[in-house]
Structure formats: structure tokens, C-alpha cells
Design a protein around this motif. Structure first.
Motif, PDB file in Angstrom:
ATOM      1  N   ARG A 151     -62.356  21.895 -22.630  1.00 57.07           N
ATOM      2  CA  ARG A 151     -61.217  22.505 -23.066  1.00 57.07           C
ATOM      3  C   ARG A 151     -61.121  24.108 -23.131  1.00 57.07           C
ATOM      4  N   ARG A 152     -62.379  24.656 -23.342  1.00 58.63           N
ATOM      5  CA  ARG A 152     -62.387  26.082 -23.211  1.00 58.63           C
ATOM      6  C   ARG A 152     -62.249  26.531 -21.792  1.00 58.63           C
ATOM      7  N   LEU A 153     -63.002  25.614 -20.962  1.00 59.97           N
ATOM      8  CA  LEU A 153     -62.674  25.976 -19.295  1.00 59.97           C
ATOM      9  C   LEU A 153     -61.311  26.050 -19.043  1.00 59.97           C
ATOM     10  N   GLU A 154     -60.588  24.879 -19.505  1.00 60.55           N
ATOM     11  CA  GLU A 154     -59.018  24.725 -19.067  1.00 60.55           C
ATOM     12  C   GLU A 154     -58.482  26.057 -19.620  1.00 60.55           C
ATOM     13  N   ASP A 155     -58.609  26.414 -20.874  1.00 57.06           N
ATOM     14  CA  ASP A 155     -57.932  27.459 -21.480  1.00 57.06           C
ATOM     15  C   ASP A 155     -58.030  28.943 -20.785  1.00 57.06           C
ATOM     16  N   ILE A 156     -59.265  29.023 -19.959  1.00 56.78           N
ATOM     17  CA  ILE A 156     -59.694  30.064 -19.053  1.00 56.78           C
ATOM     18  C   ILE A 156     -58.844  29.823 -17.784  1.00 56.78           C
ATOM     19  N   ARG A 157     -59.275  29.014 -17.146  1.00 56.36           N
ATOM     20  CA  ARG A 157     -58.589  28.547 -15.880  1.00 56.36           C
ATOM     21  C   ARG A 157     -57.168  28.631 -15.734  1.00 56.36           C
ATOM     22  N   SER A 158     -56.548  28.050 -17.011  1.00 54.96           N
ATOM     23  CA  SER A 158     -55.023  28.162 -16.926  1.00 54.96           C
ATOM     24  C   SER A 158     -54.105  29.478 -16.947  1.00 54.96           C
ATOM     25  N   GLY A 159     -55.156  30.559 -17.479  1.00 57.95           N
ATOM     26  CA  GLY A 159     -54.876  31.935 -17.756  1.00 57.95           C
ATOM     27  C   GLY A 159     -54.427  32.074 -19.168  1.00 57.95           C
ATOM     28  N   ARG A 160     -54.360  31.019 -20.020  1.00 54.89           N
ATOM     29  CA  ARG A 160     -53.906  31.070 -21.329  1.00 54.89           C
ATOM     30  C   ARG A 160     -54.455  32.063 -22.263  1.00 54.89           C
ATOM     31  N   PHE A 161     -55.892  31.947 -22.008  1.00 54.59           N
ATOM     32  CA  PHE A 161     -56.695  33.131 -22.827  1.00 54.59           C
ATOM     33  C   PHE A 161     -56.198  34.428 -22.436  1.00 54.59           C
ATOM     34  N   ALA A 162     -56.061  34.700 -21.073  1.00 57.33           N
ATOM     35  CA  ALA A 162     -55.688  36.009 -20.548  1.00 57.33           C
ATOM     36  C   ALA A 162     -54.365  36.348 -21.009  1.00 57.33           C
ATOM     37  N   ARG A 163     -53.326  35.618 -21.181  1.00 58.71           N
ATOM     38  CA  ARG A 163     -52.154  35.893 -21.745  1.00 58.71           C
ATOM     39  C   ARG A 163     -52.216  36.090 -23.012  1.00 58.71           C
ATOM     40  N   GLU A 164     -53.071  35.262 -24.085  1.00 57.18           N
ATOM     41  CA  GLU A 164     -53.092  35.643 -25.255  1.00 57.18           C
ATOM     42  C   GLU A 164     -53.772  36.950 -25.705  1.00 57.18           C
ATOM     43  N   TRP A 165     -54.904  37.483 -24.588  1.00 57.42           N
ATOM     44  CA  TRP A 165     -55.738  38.895 -24.826  1.00 57.42           C
ATOM     45  C   TRP A 165     -54.581  39.753 -24.302  1.00 57.42           C
ATOM     46  N   ARG A 166     -53.804  39.809 -23.365  1.00 58.36           N
ATOM     47  CA  ARG A 166     -52.785  40.771 -22.962  1.00 58.36           C
ATOM     48  C   ARG A 166     -51.898  40.828 -24.235  1.00 58.36           C
ATOM     49  N   ARG A 167     -51.385  39.884 -24.823  1.00 59.91           N
ATOM     50  CA  ARG A 167     -50.456  40.118 -26.032  1.00 59.91           C
ATOM     51  C   ARG A 167     -51.127  40.747 -27.271  1.00 59.91           C
ATOM     52  N   GLU A 168     -52.355  40.329 -27.494  1.00 63.26           N
ATOM     53  CA  GLU A 168     -53.266  41.040 -28.550  1.00 63.26           C
ATOM     54  C   GLU A 168     -53.149  42.400 -28.116  1.00 63.26           C
ATOM     55  N   GLN A 169     -53.578  42.856 -26.862  1.00 59.68           N
ATOM     56  CA  GLN A 169     -53.523  44.246 -26.739  1.00 59.68           C
ATOM     57  C   GLN A 169     -52.234  44.915 -27.017  1.00 59.68           C
ATOM     58  N   GLU A 170     -51.109  44.426 -26.292  1.00 60.28           N
ATOM     59  CA  GLU A 170     -49.978  44.859 -26.615  1.00 60.28           C
ATOM     60  C   GLU A 170     -49.448  45.041 -28.221  1.00 60.28           C
ATOM     61  N   ALA A 171     -49.929  44.139 -28.969  1.00 60.51           N
ATOM     62  CA  ALA A 171     -49.497  44.286 -30.333  1.00 60.51           C
ATOM     63  C   ALA A 171     -50.566  45.185 -31.190  1.00 60.51           C
ATOM     64  N   GLY A 172     -51.458  45.895 -30.279  1.00 63.91           N
ATOM     65  CA  GLY A 172     -52.427  46.802 -30.960  1.00 63.91           C
ATOM     66  C   GLY A 172     -53.402  46.245 -31.351  1.00 63.91           C
ATOM     67  N   TYR A 173     -54.040  45.098 -30.990  1.00 64.80           N
ATOM     68  CA  TYR A 173     -55.251  44.400 -31.537  1.00 64.80           C
ATOM     69  C   TYR A 173     -55.180  43.832 -32.956  1.00 64.80           C
ATOM     70  N   PRO A 174     -54.102  43.316 -33.658  1.00 59.71           N
ATOM     71  CA  PRO A 174     -54.255  42.970 -35.106  1.00 59.71           C
ATOM     72  C   PRO A 174     -55.215  41.828 -35.391  1.00 59.71           C
ATOM     73  N   ASN A 175     -55.549  40.951 -34.643  1.00 64.85           N
ATOM     74  CA  ASN A 175     -56.335  39.872 -34.828  1.00 64.85           C
ATOM     75  C   ASN A 175     -57.839  40.272 -34.307  1.00 64.85           C
ATOM     76  N   PHE A 176     -57.793  41.085 -33.439  1.00 62.99           N
ATOM     77  CA  PHE A 176     -59.131  41.480 -33.147  1.00 62.99           C
ATOM     78  C   PHE A 176     -59.782  42.385 -34.222  1.00 62.99           C
ATOM     79  N   GLN A 177     -58.937  43.190 -34.822  1.00 58.65           N
ATOM     80  CA  GLN A 177     -59.434  44.003 -35.979  1.00 58.65           C
ATOM     81  C   GLN A 177     -59.563  43.196 -37.273  1.00 58.65           C
ATOM     82  N   ARG A 178     -58.793  41.954 -37.352  1.00 61.86           N
ATOM     83  CA  ARG A 178     -59.137  41.138 -38.492  1.00 61.86           C
ATOM     84  C   ARG A 178     -60.426  40.286 -38.278  1.00 61.86           C
ATOM     85  N   TYR A 179     -60.852  40.153 -36.919  1.00 61.04           N
ATOM     86  CA  TYR A 179     -61.997  39.137 -36.617  1.00 61.04           C
ATOM     87  C   TYR A 179     -63.017  40.202 -37.059  1.00 61.04           C
ATOM     88  N   TRP A 180     -62.914  41.363 -36.811  1.00 64.17           N
ATOM     89  CA  TRP A 180     -64.067  42.372 -37.167  1.00 64.17           C
ATOM     90  C   TRP A 180     -64.531  42.620 -38.556  1.00 64.17           C
TER      91      TRP A 180
END
Ligand code: NDP
Length: 328
Positions: free
Chosen positions: A276-305
């Protein structure tokens, strides 16, 4: 696996060219210095700041990124992956002309089409498998550091020659340049980060939590898990001796325990989780989520840290550093 060596690459393909290194950071500095020492003409494109000053101290002409992109025949895009698309749009795209080559050190932006180069340019990848400091140090030592090489777009008909010449110029063919594709390099890299290492990280954190909840001393647990460097030494031994064969260095009790209990900890069905992780990557789902995260100013990334740094494991690792740290 196809591996290119020194004899397979001709530096001559670069000797009448100007290489523009865009971004003078971790990889940028190492690759620029190695190419310069290989006799290649190198200029640097960077914003005016400390990295630009460093490039000048190292003897390079530093230009604004757009100007370097216009002057270079071969452009090495060596800025952080998540910033490349914007820099490409703002300063590089309009400068591109037939005959130029765009080089990447990681395939992400091409694999997920965040950057779509025009058909008139070559698109190649030379992706060292080591941090910049090692790429430089091993070049100076004469050993060189391995890299992946790939060609995504061959407008000129000699993109492979350019890719192999670049690999030679940074010292990669001394160790071996491994042929791959942008898709394979990117998917493998992300899979390791999001599946394999994610599983290892979680196994360590959850083991820590269970053992501490069961009354074990947190500092001893952190020491046992990774603080003593035993885990790091096992990984190094896997690379040297073999994944399973290194097991013989441990006691019979340890060997039997690991073999017999492994499938109970991670049953065969865990492969579905990995898939499932591989499918998440290959389908571009992860890339789209990462782009949204960047556009939103990294709120979740900051929270994870924030959550990671608040975890009890941080406080538990001090004694290990003192006992087993470098120089002891
Ligand atoms: P760094 O983080 O070291 O790159 C920093 C450089 O990018 C600096 O010159 C910095 O300029 C510039 N930069 C940062 N933000 C901007 C911006 N908004 N506009 C213009 N320039 C900017 O990157 P790495 O060397 O780690 O990574 C470069 C590429 O190499 C990536 O594709 C990465 O995946 C790949 N790679 C990295 C490896 C590594 O060991 N780190 C290993 C193998 C591949 P300044 O500081 O002057 O602002």
C-alpha cells in the motif's frame, strides 16, 4: 544491474562545455569542486548569500540563477527538491535553449511532473548515493562514490554520453555508476523512507514505549535500542558480510530468537501494508499530499517535529551519548 566504470565514460563530452551548478549546498559544492578538479569549466548560480560567498571563496564565478542557466550548457539543479519547481519556473524555464542538458541528483520533480522540461533539452540524472561531504572526500582520496545514472529525455542523441561524462567528472565512475530510471530511483528512495525506515523507526519507538510502560529504565532501553551503536554496527556488518550471514556474529540464543519470533512480530500480511505504501507513492498520492503541505506552510510537518521532540526517548538518550559517543 548495469554498472558503468571509468573506461565507459569520456570526460571529453564536457570539456568544451560550461557546467552551471545551480545551488551551492551539500551536493552543489562537492560536485562543483570535483568537476573543477576534473578540468571542467564550472560556474555557480545562487542567490546572494553565504553559499554564494563560499562559492566565490572556492574560486567560482557566481551569477544570479537565471544568468547561470542561460550561460550553462549543462545545468545541475542542486537545490532542495521541494524548491526546485518554483526556482525552475521563476528563473530557469525561460532561459532554456536546444542543446542544453538539465541534470538532477534525485528524480522526484521529473517523476511527479512538478518540472516538465521542454522537448528541446536533454534531461539526465546523476544521483550520488552519499552526502556531499563524502562525495568530495572520496574524490580527494581517489576512491570516488557510487551514483545512479539515468536519461529521461534524449533530444540531442548524446544524453547518455553527457550523463556518463558528468558521472566521471564527479568521481562516480571510479566506484561505479549504476544505470536506472527516474521512476525507479524516486520510487525506491521514497519507499525506503516511507515504508522500510518508517517501520524501523516505529519499531524502535513502540519498543521503547512498551518497555518503559513495563517498568524498564528508559535510559537503558534507549542504550539497548540504538545508543550503544550496536544497531549501527549490525547494519554495517549486514553491508559487509551479508544480511543473514552477519547473524552468525551473535549468540545462538539470539539467532534462534530472531529467526523464530520474526514472523510473529511482522507476519507475512505485513507485505500488504508495504504494498500500500508503494501504491501511495506510485499513484502520486504522496507527492500531491506533500505539495499541499508545502502550500499550506508545513503545518503537519511542524506538528510531527513538535511531537517527536516532546517524546520521552529524547531525554533518555543523554547517558548513551556520554558513554558511547565519538572519541570514547
Ligand atoms: P541543500 O539543501 O544543501 O541545497 C542548498 C542550496 O540550495 C543552497 O545553495 C541554497 O542557497 C539553495 N537554495 C535553497 N533555497 C533556495 C531557493 N528558494 N531559491 C534558490 N536557491 C535555493 O541541497 P542538497 O545538496 O542536499 O540537495 C540538492 C539535490 O541533491 C536534491 O535533489 C537532493 O535530493 C539531491 N541529493 C542530496 C543528497 C545529500 O546528501 N543531501 C544526496 C544525493 C542527492 P542558499 O543557502 O545560498 O540560500
Amino acid at each position: 544491474m548495469k554498472i558503468y566504470r571509468e573506461k565507459d565514460a569520456d570526460l571529453g563530452a564536457l570539456l568544451d562545455k560550461t557546467v552551471a551548478v545551480i545551488g551551492y549546498g551539500n551536493q552543489g559544492q562537492a560536485q562543483a569542486l570535483n568537476l573543477h578538479d576534473s578540468g571542467v569549466r564550472v560556474i555557480v548560480g545562487n542567490v546572494e548569500d553565504e553559499s554564494a560567498e563560499q562559492a566565490r571563496r572556492d574560486g567560482f564565478t557566481v551569477l544570479p540563477i537565471a544568468e547561470a542557466a542561460a550561460r550553462g550548457d549543462l545545468l545541475l539543479l542542486l537545490i532542495p527538491d521541494e524548491l526546485q519547481a518554483k526556482v525552475y519556473r521563476d528563473s530557469i524555464r525561460s532561459q532554456l535553449r536546444p542543446g542544453q542538458t538539465l541534470d538532477f541528483a534525485h528524480g522526484f520533480n521529473i517523476r511527479f511532473a512538478w518540472i516538465k522540461p521542454p522537448p528541446k533539452v536533454d534531461v539526465i540524472m546523476v544521483a550520488p548515493r552519499m552526502i556531499g561531504h563524502s562525495v568530495r572526500q572520496r574524490f580527494l582520496d581517489g576512491a570516488g562514490s557510487p551514483a545512479y545514472v539515468a536519461v529521461e529525455q534524449d533530444a540531442s542523441g548524446h544524453a547518455w554520453k553527457t550523463a556518463l561524462a558528468l558521472a566521471k567528472g564527479i568521481g562516480a565512475t571510479r566506484a561505479g555508476a549504476i544505470e536506472t530510471t527516474f521512476a525507479q530511483e524516486t520510487e525506491l528512495d521514497l519507499f525506503m523512507e516511507q515504508a522500510t525506515w518508517a517501520a524501523v523507526d516505529r519499531a524502535f519507538v513502540l519498543s521503547f514505549e512498551v518497555l518503559v510502560e513495563q517498568g524498564f529504565d528508559p535510559e537503558m532501553v534507549a542504550l539497548e535500542l540504538y545508543g550503544s551503536y550496536e544497531a549501527a554496527e549490525i547494519m554495517a556488518e549486514m553491508a559487509r558480510t551479508g544480511f543473514f550471514r552477519q547473524g552468525r556474529l551473535h549468540s545462538h540464543t539470539s539467532q534462534y530468537g530472531t529467526f523464530s519470533r520474526g514472523p510473529r512480530v511482522l507476519p507475512e500480511s505485513f507485505k500488504r501494508v508495504l504494498l500500500r505504501r508503494l501504491e501511495d507513492i506510485r499513484s502520486g498520492r504522496f507527492a500531491r499530499e506533500w505539495r499541499r503541505e508545502q502550500e499550506a506552510g508545513y503545518p503537519n510537518f511542524q506538528r510531527y517535529w513538535d511531537e517527536a521532540l516532546a517524546h520521552a526517548i529524547n531525554a533518555a538518550e543523554e547517558p548513551g551519548r556520554e558513554l558511547f559517543g565519538p572519541g570514547r
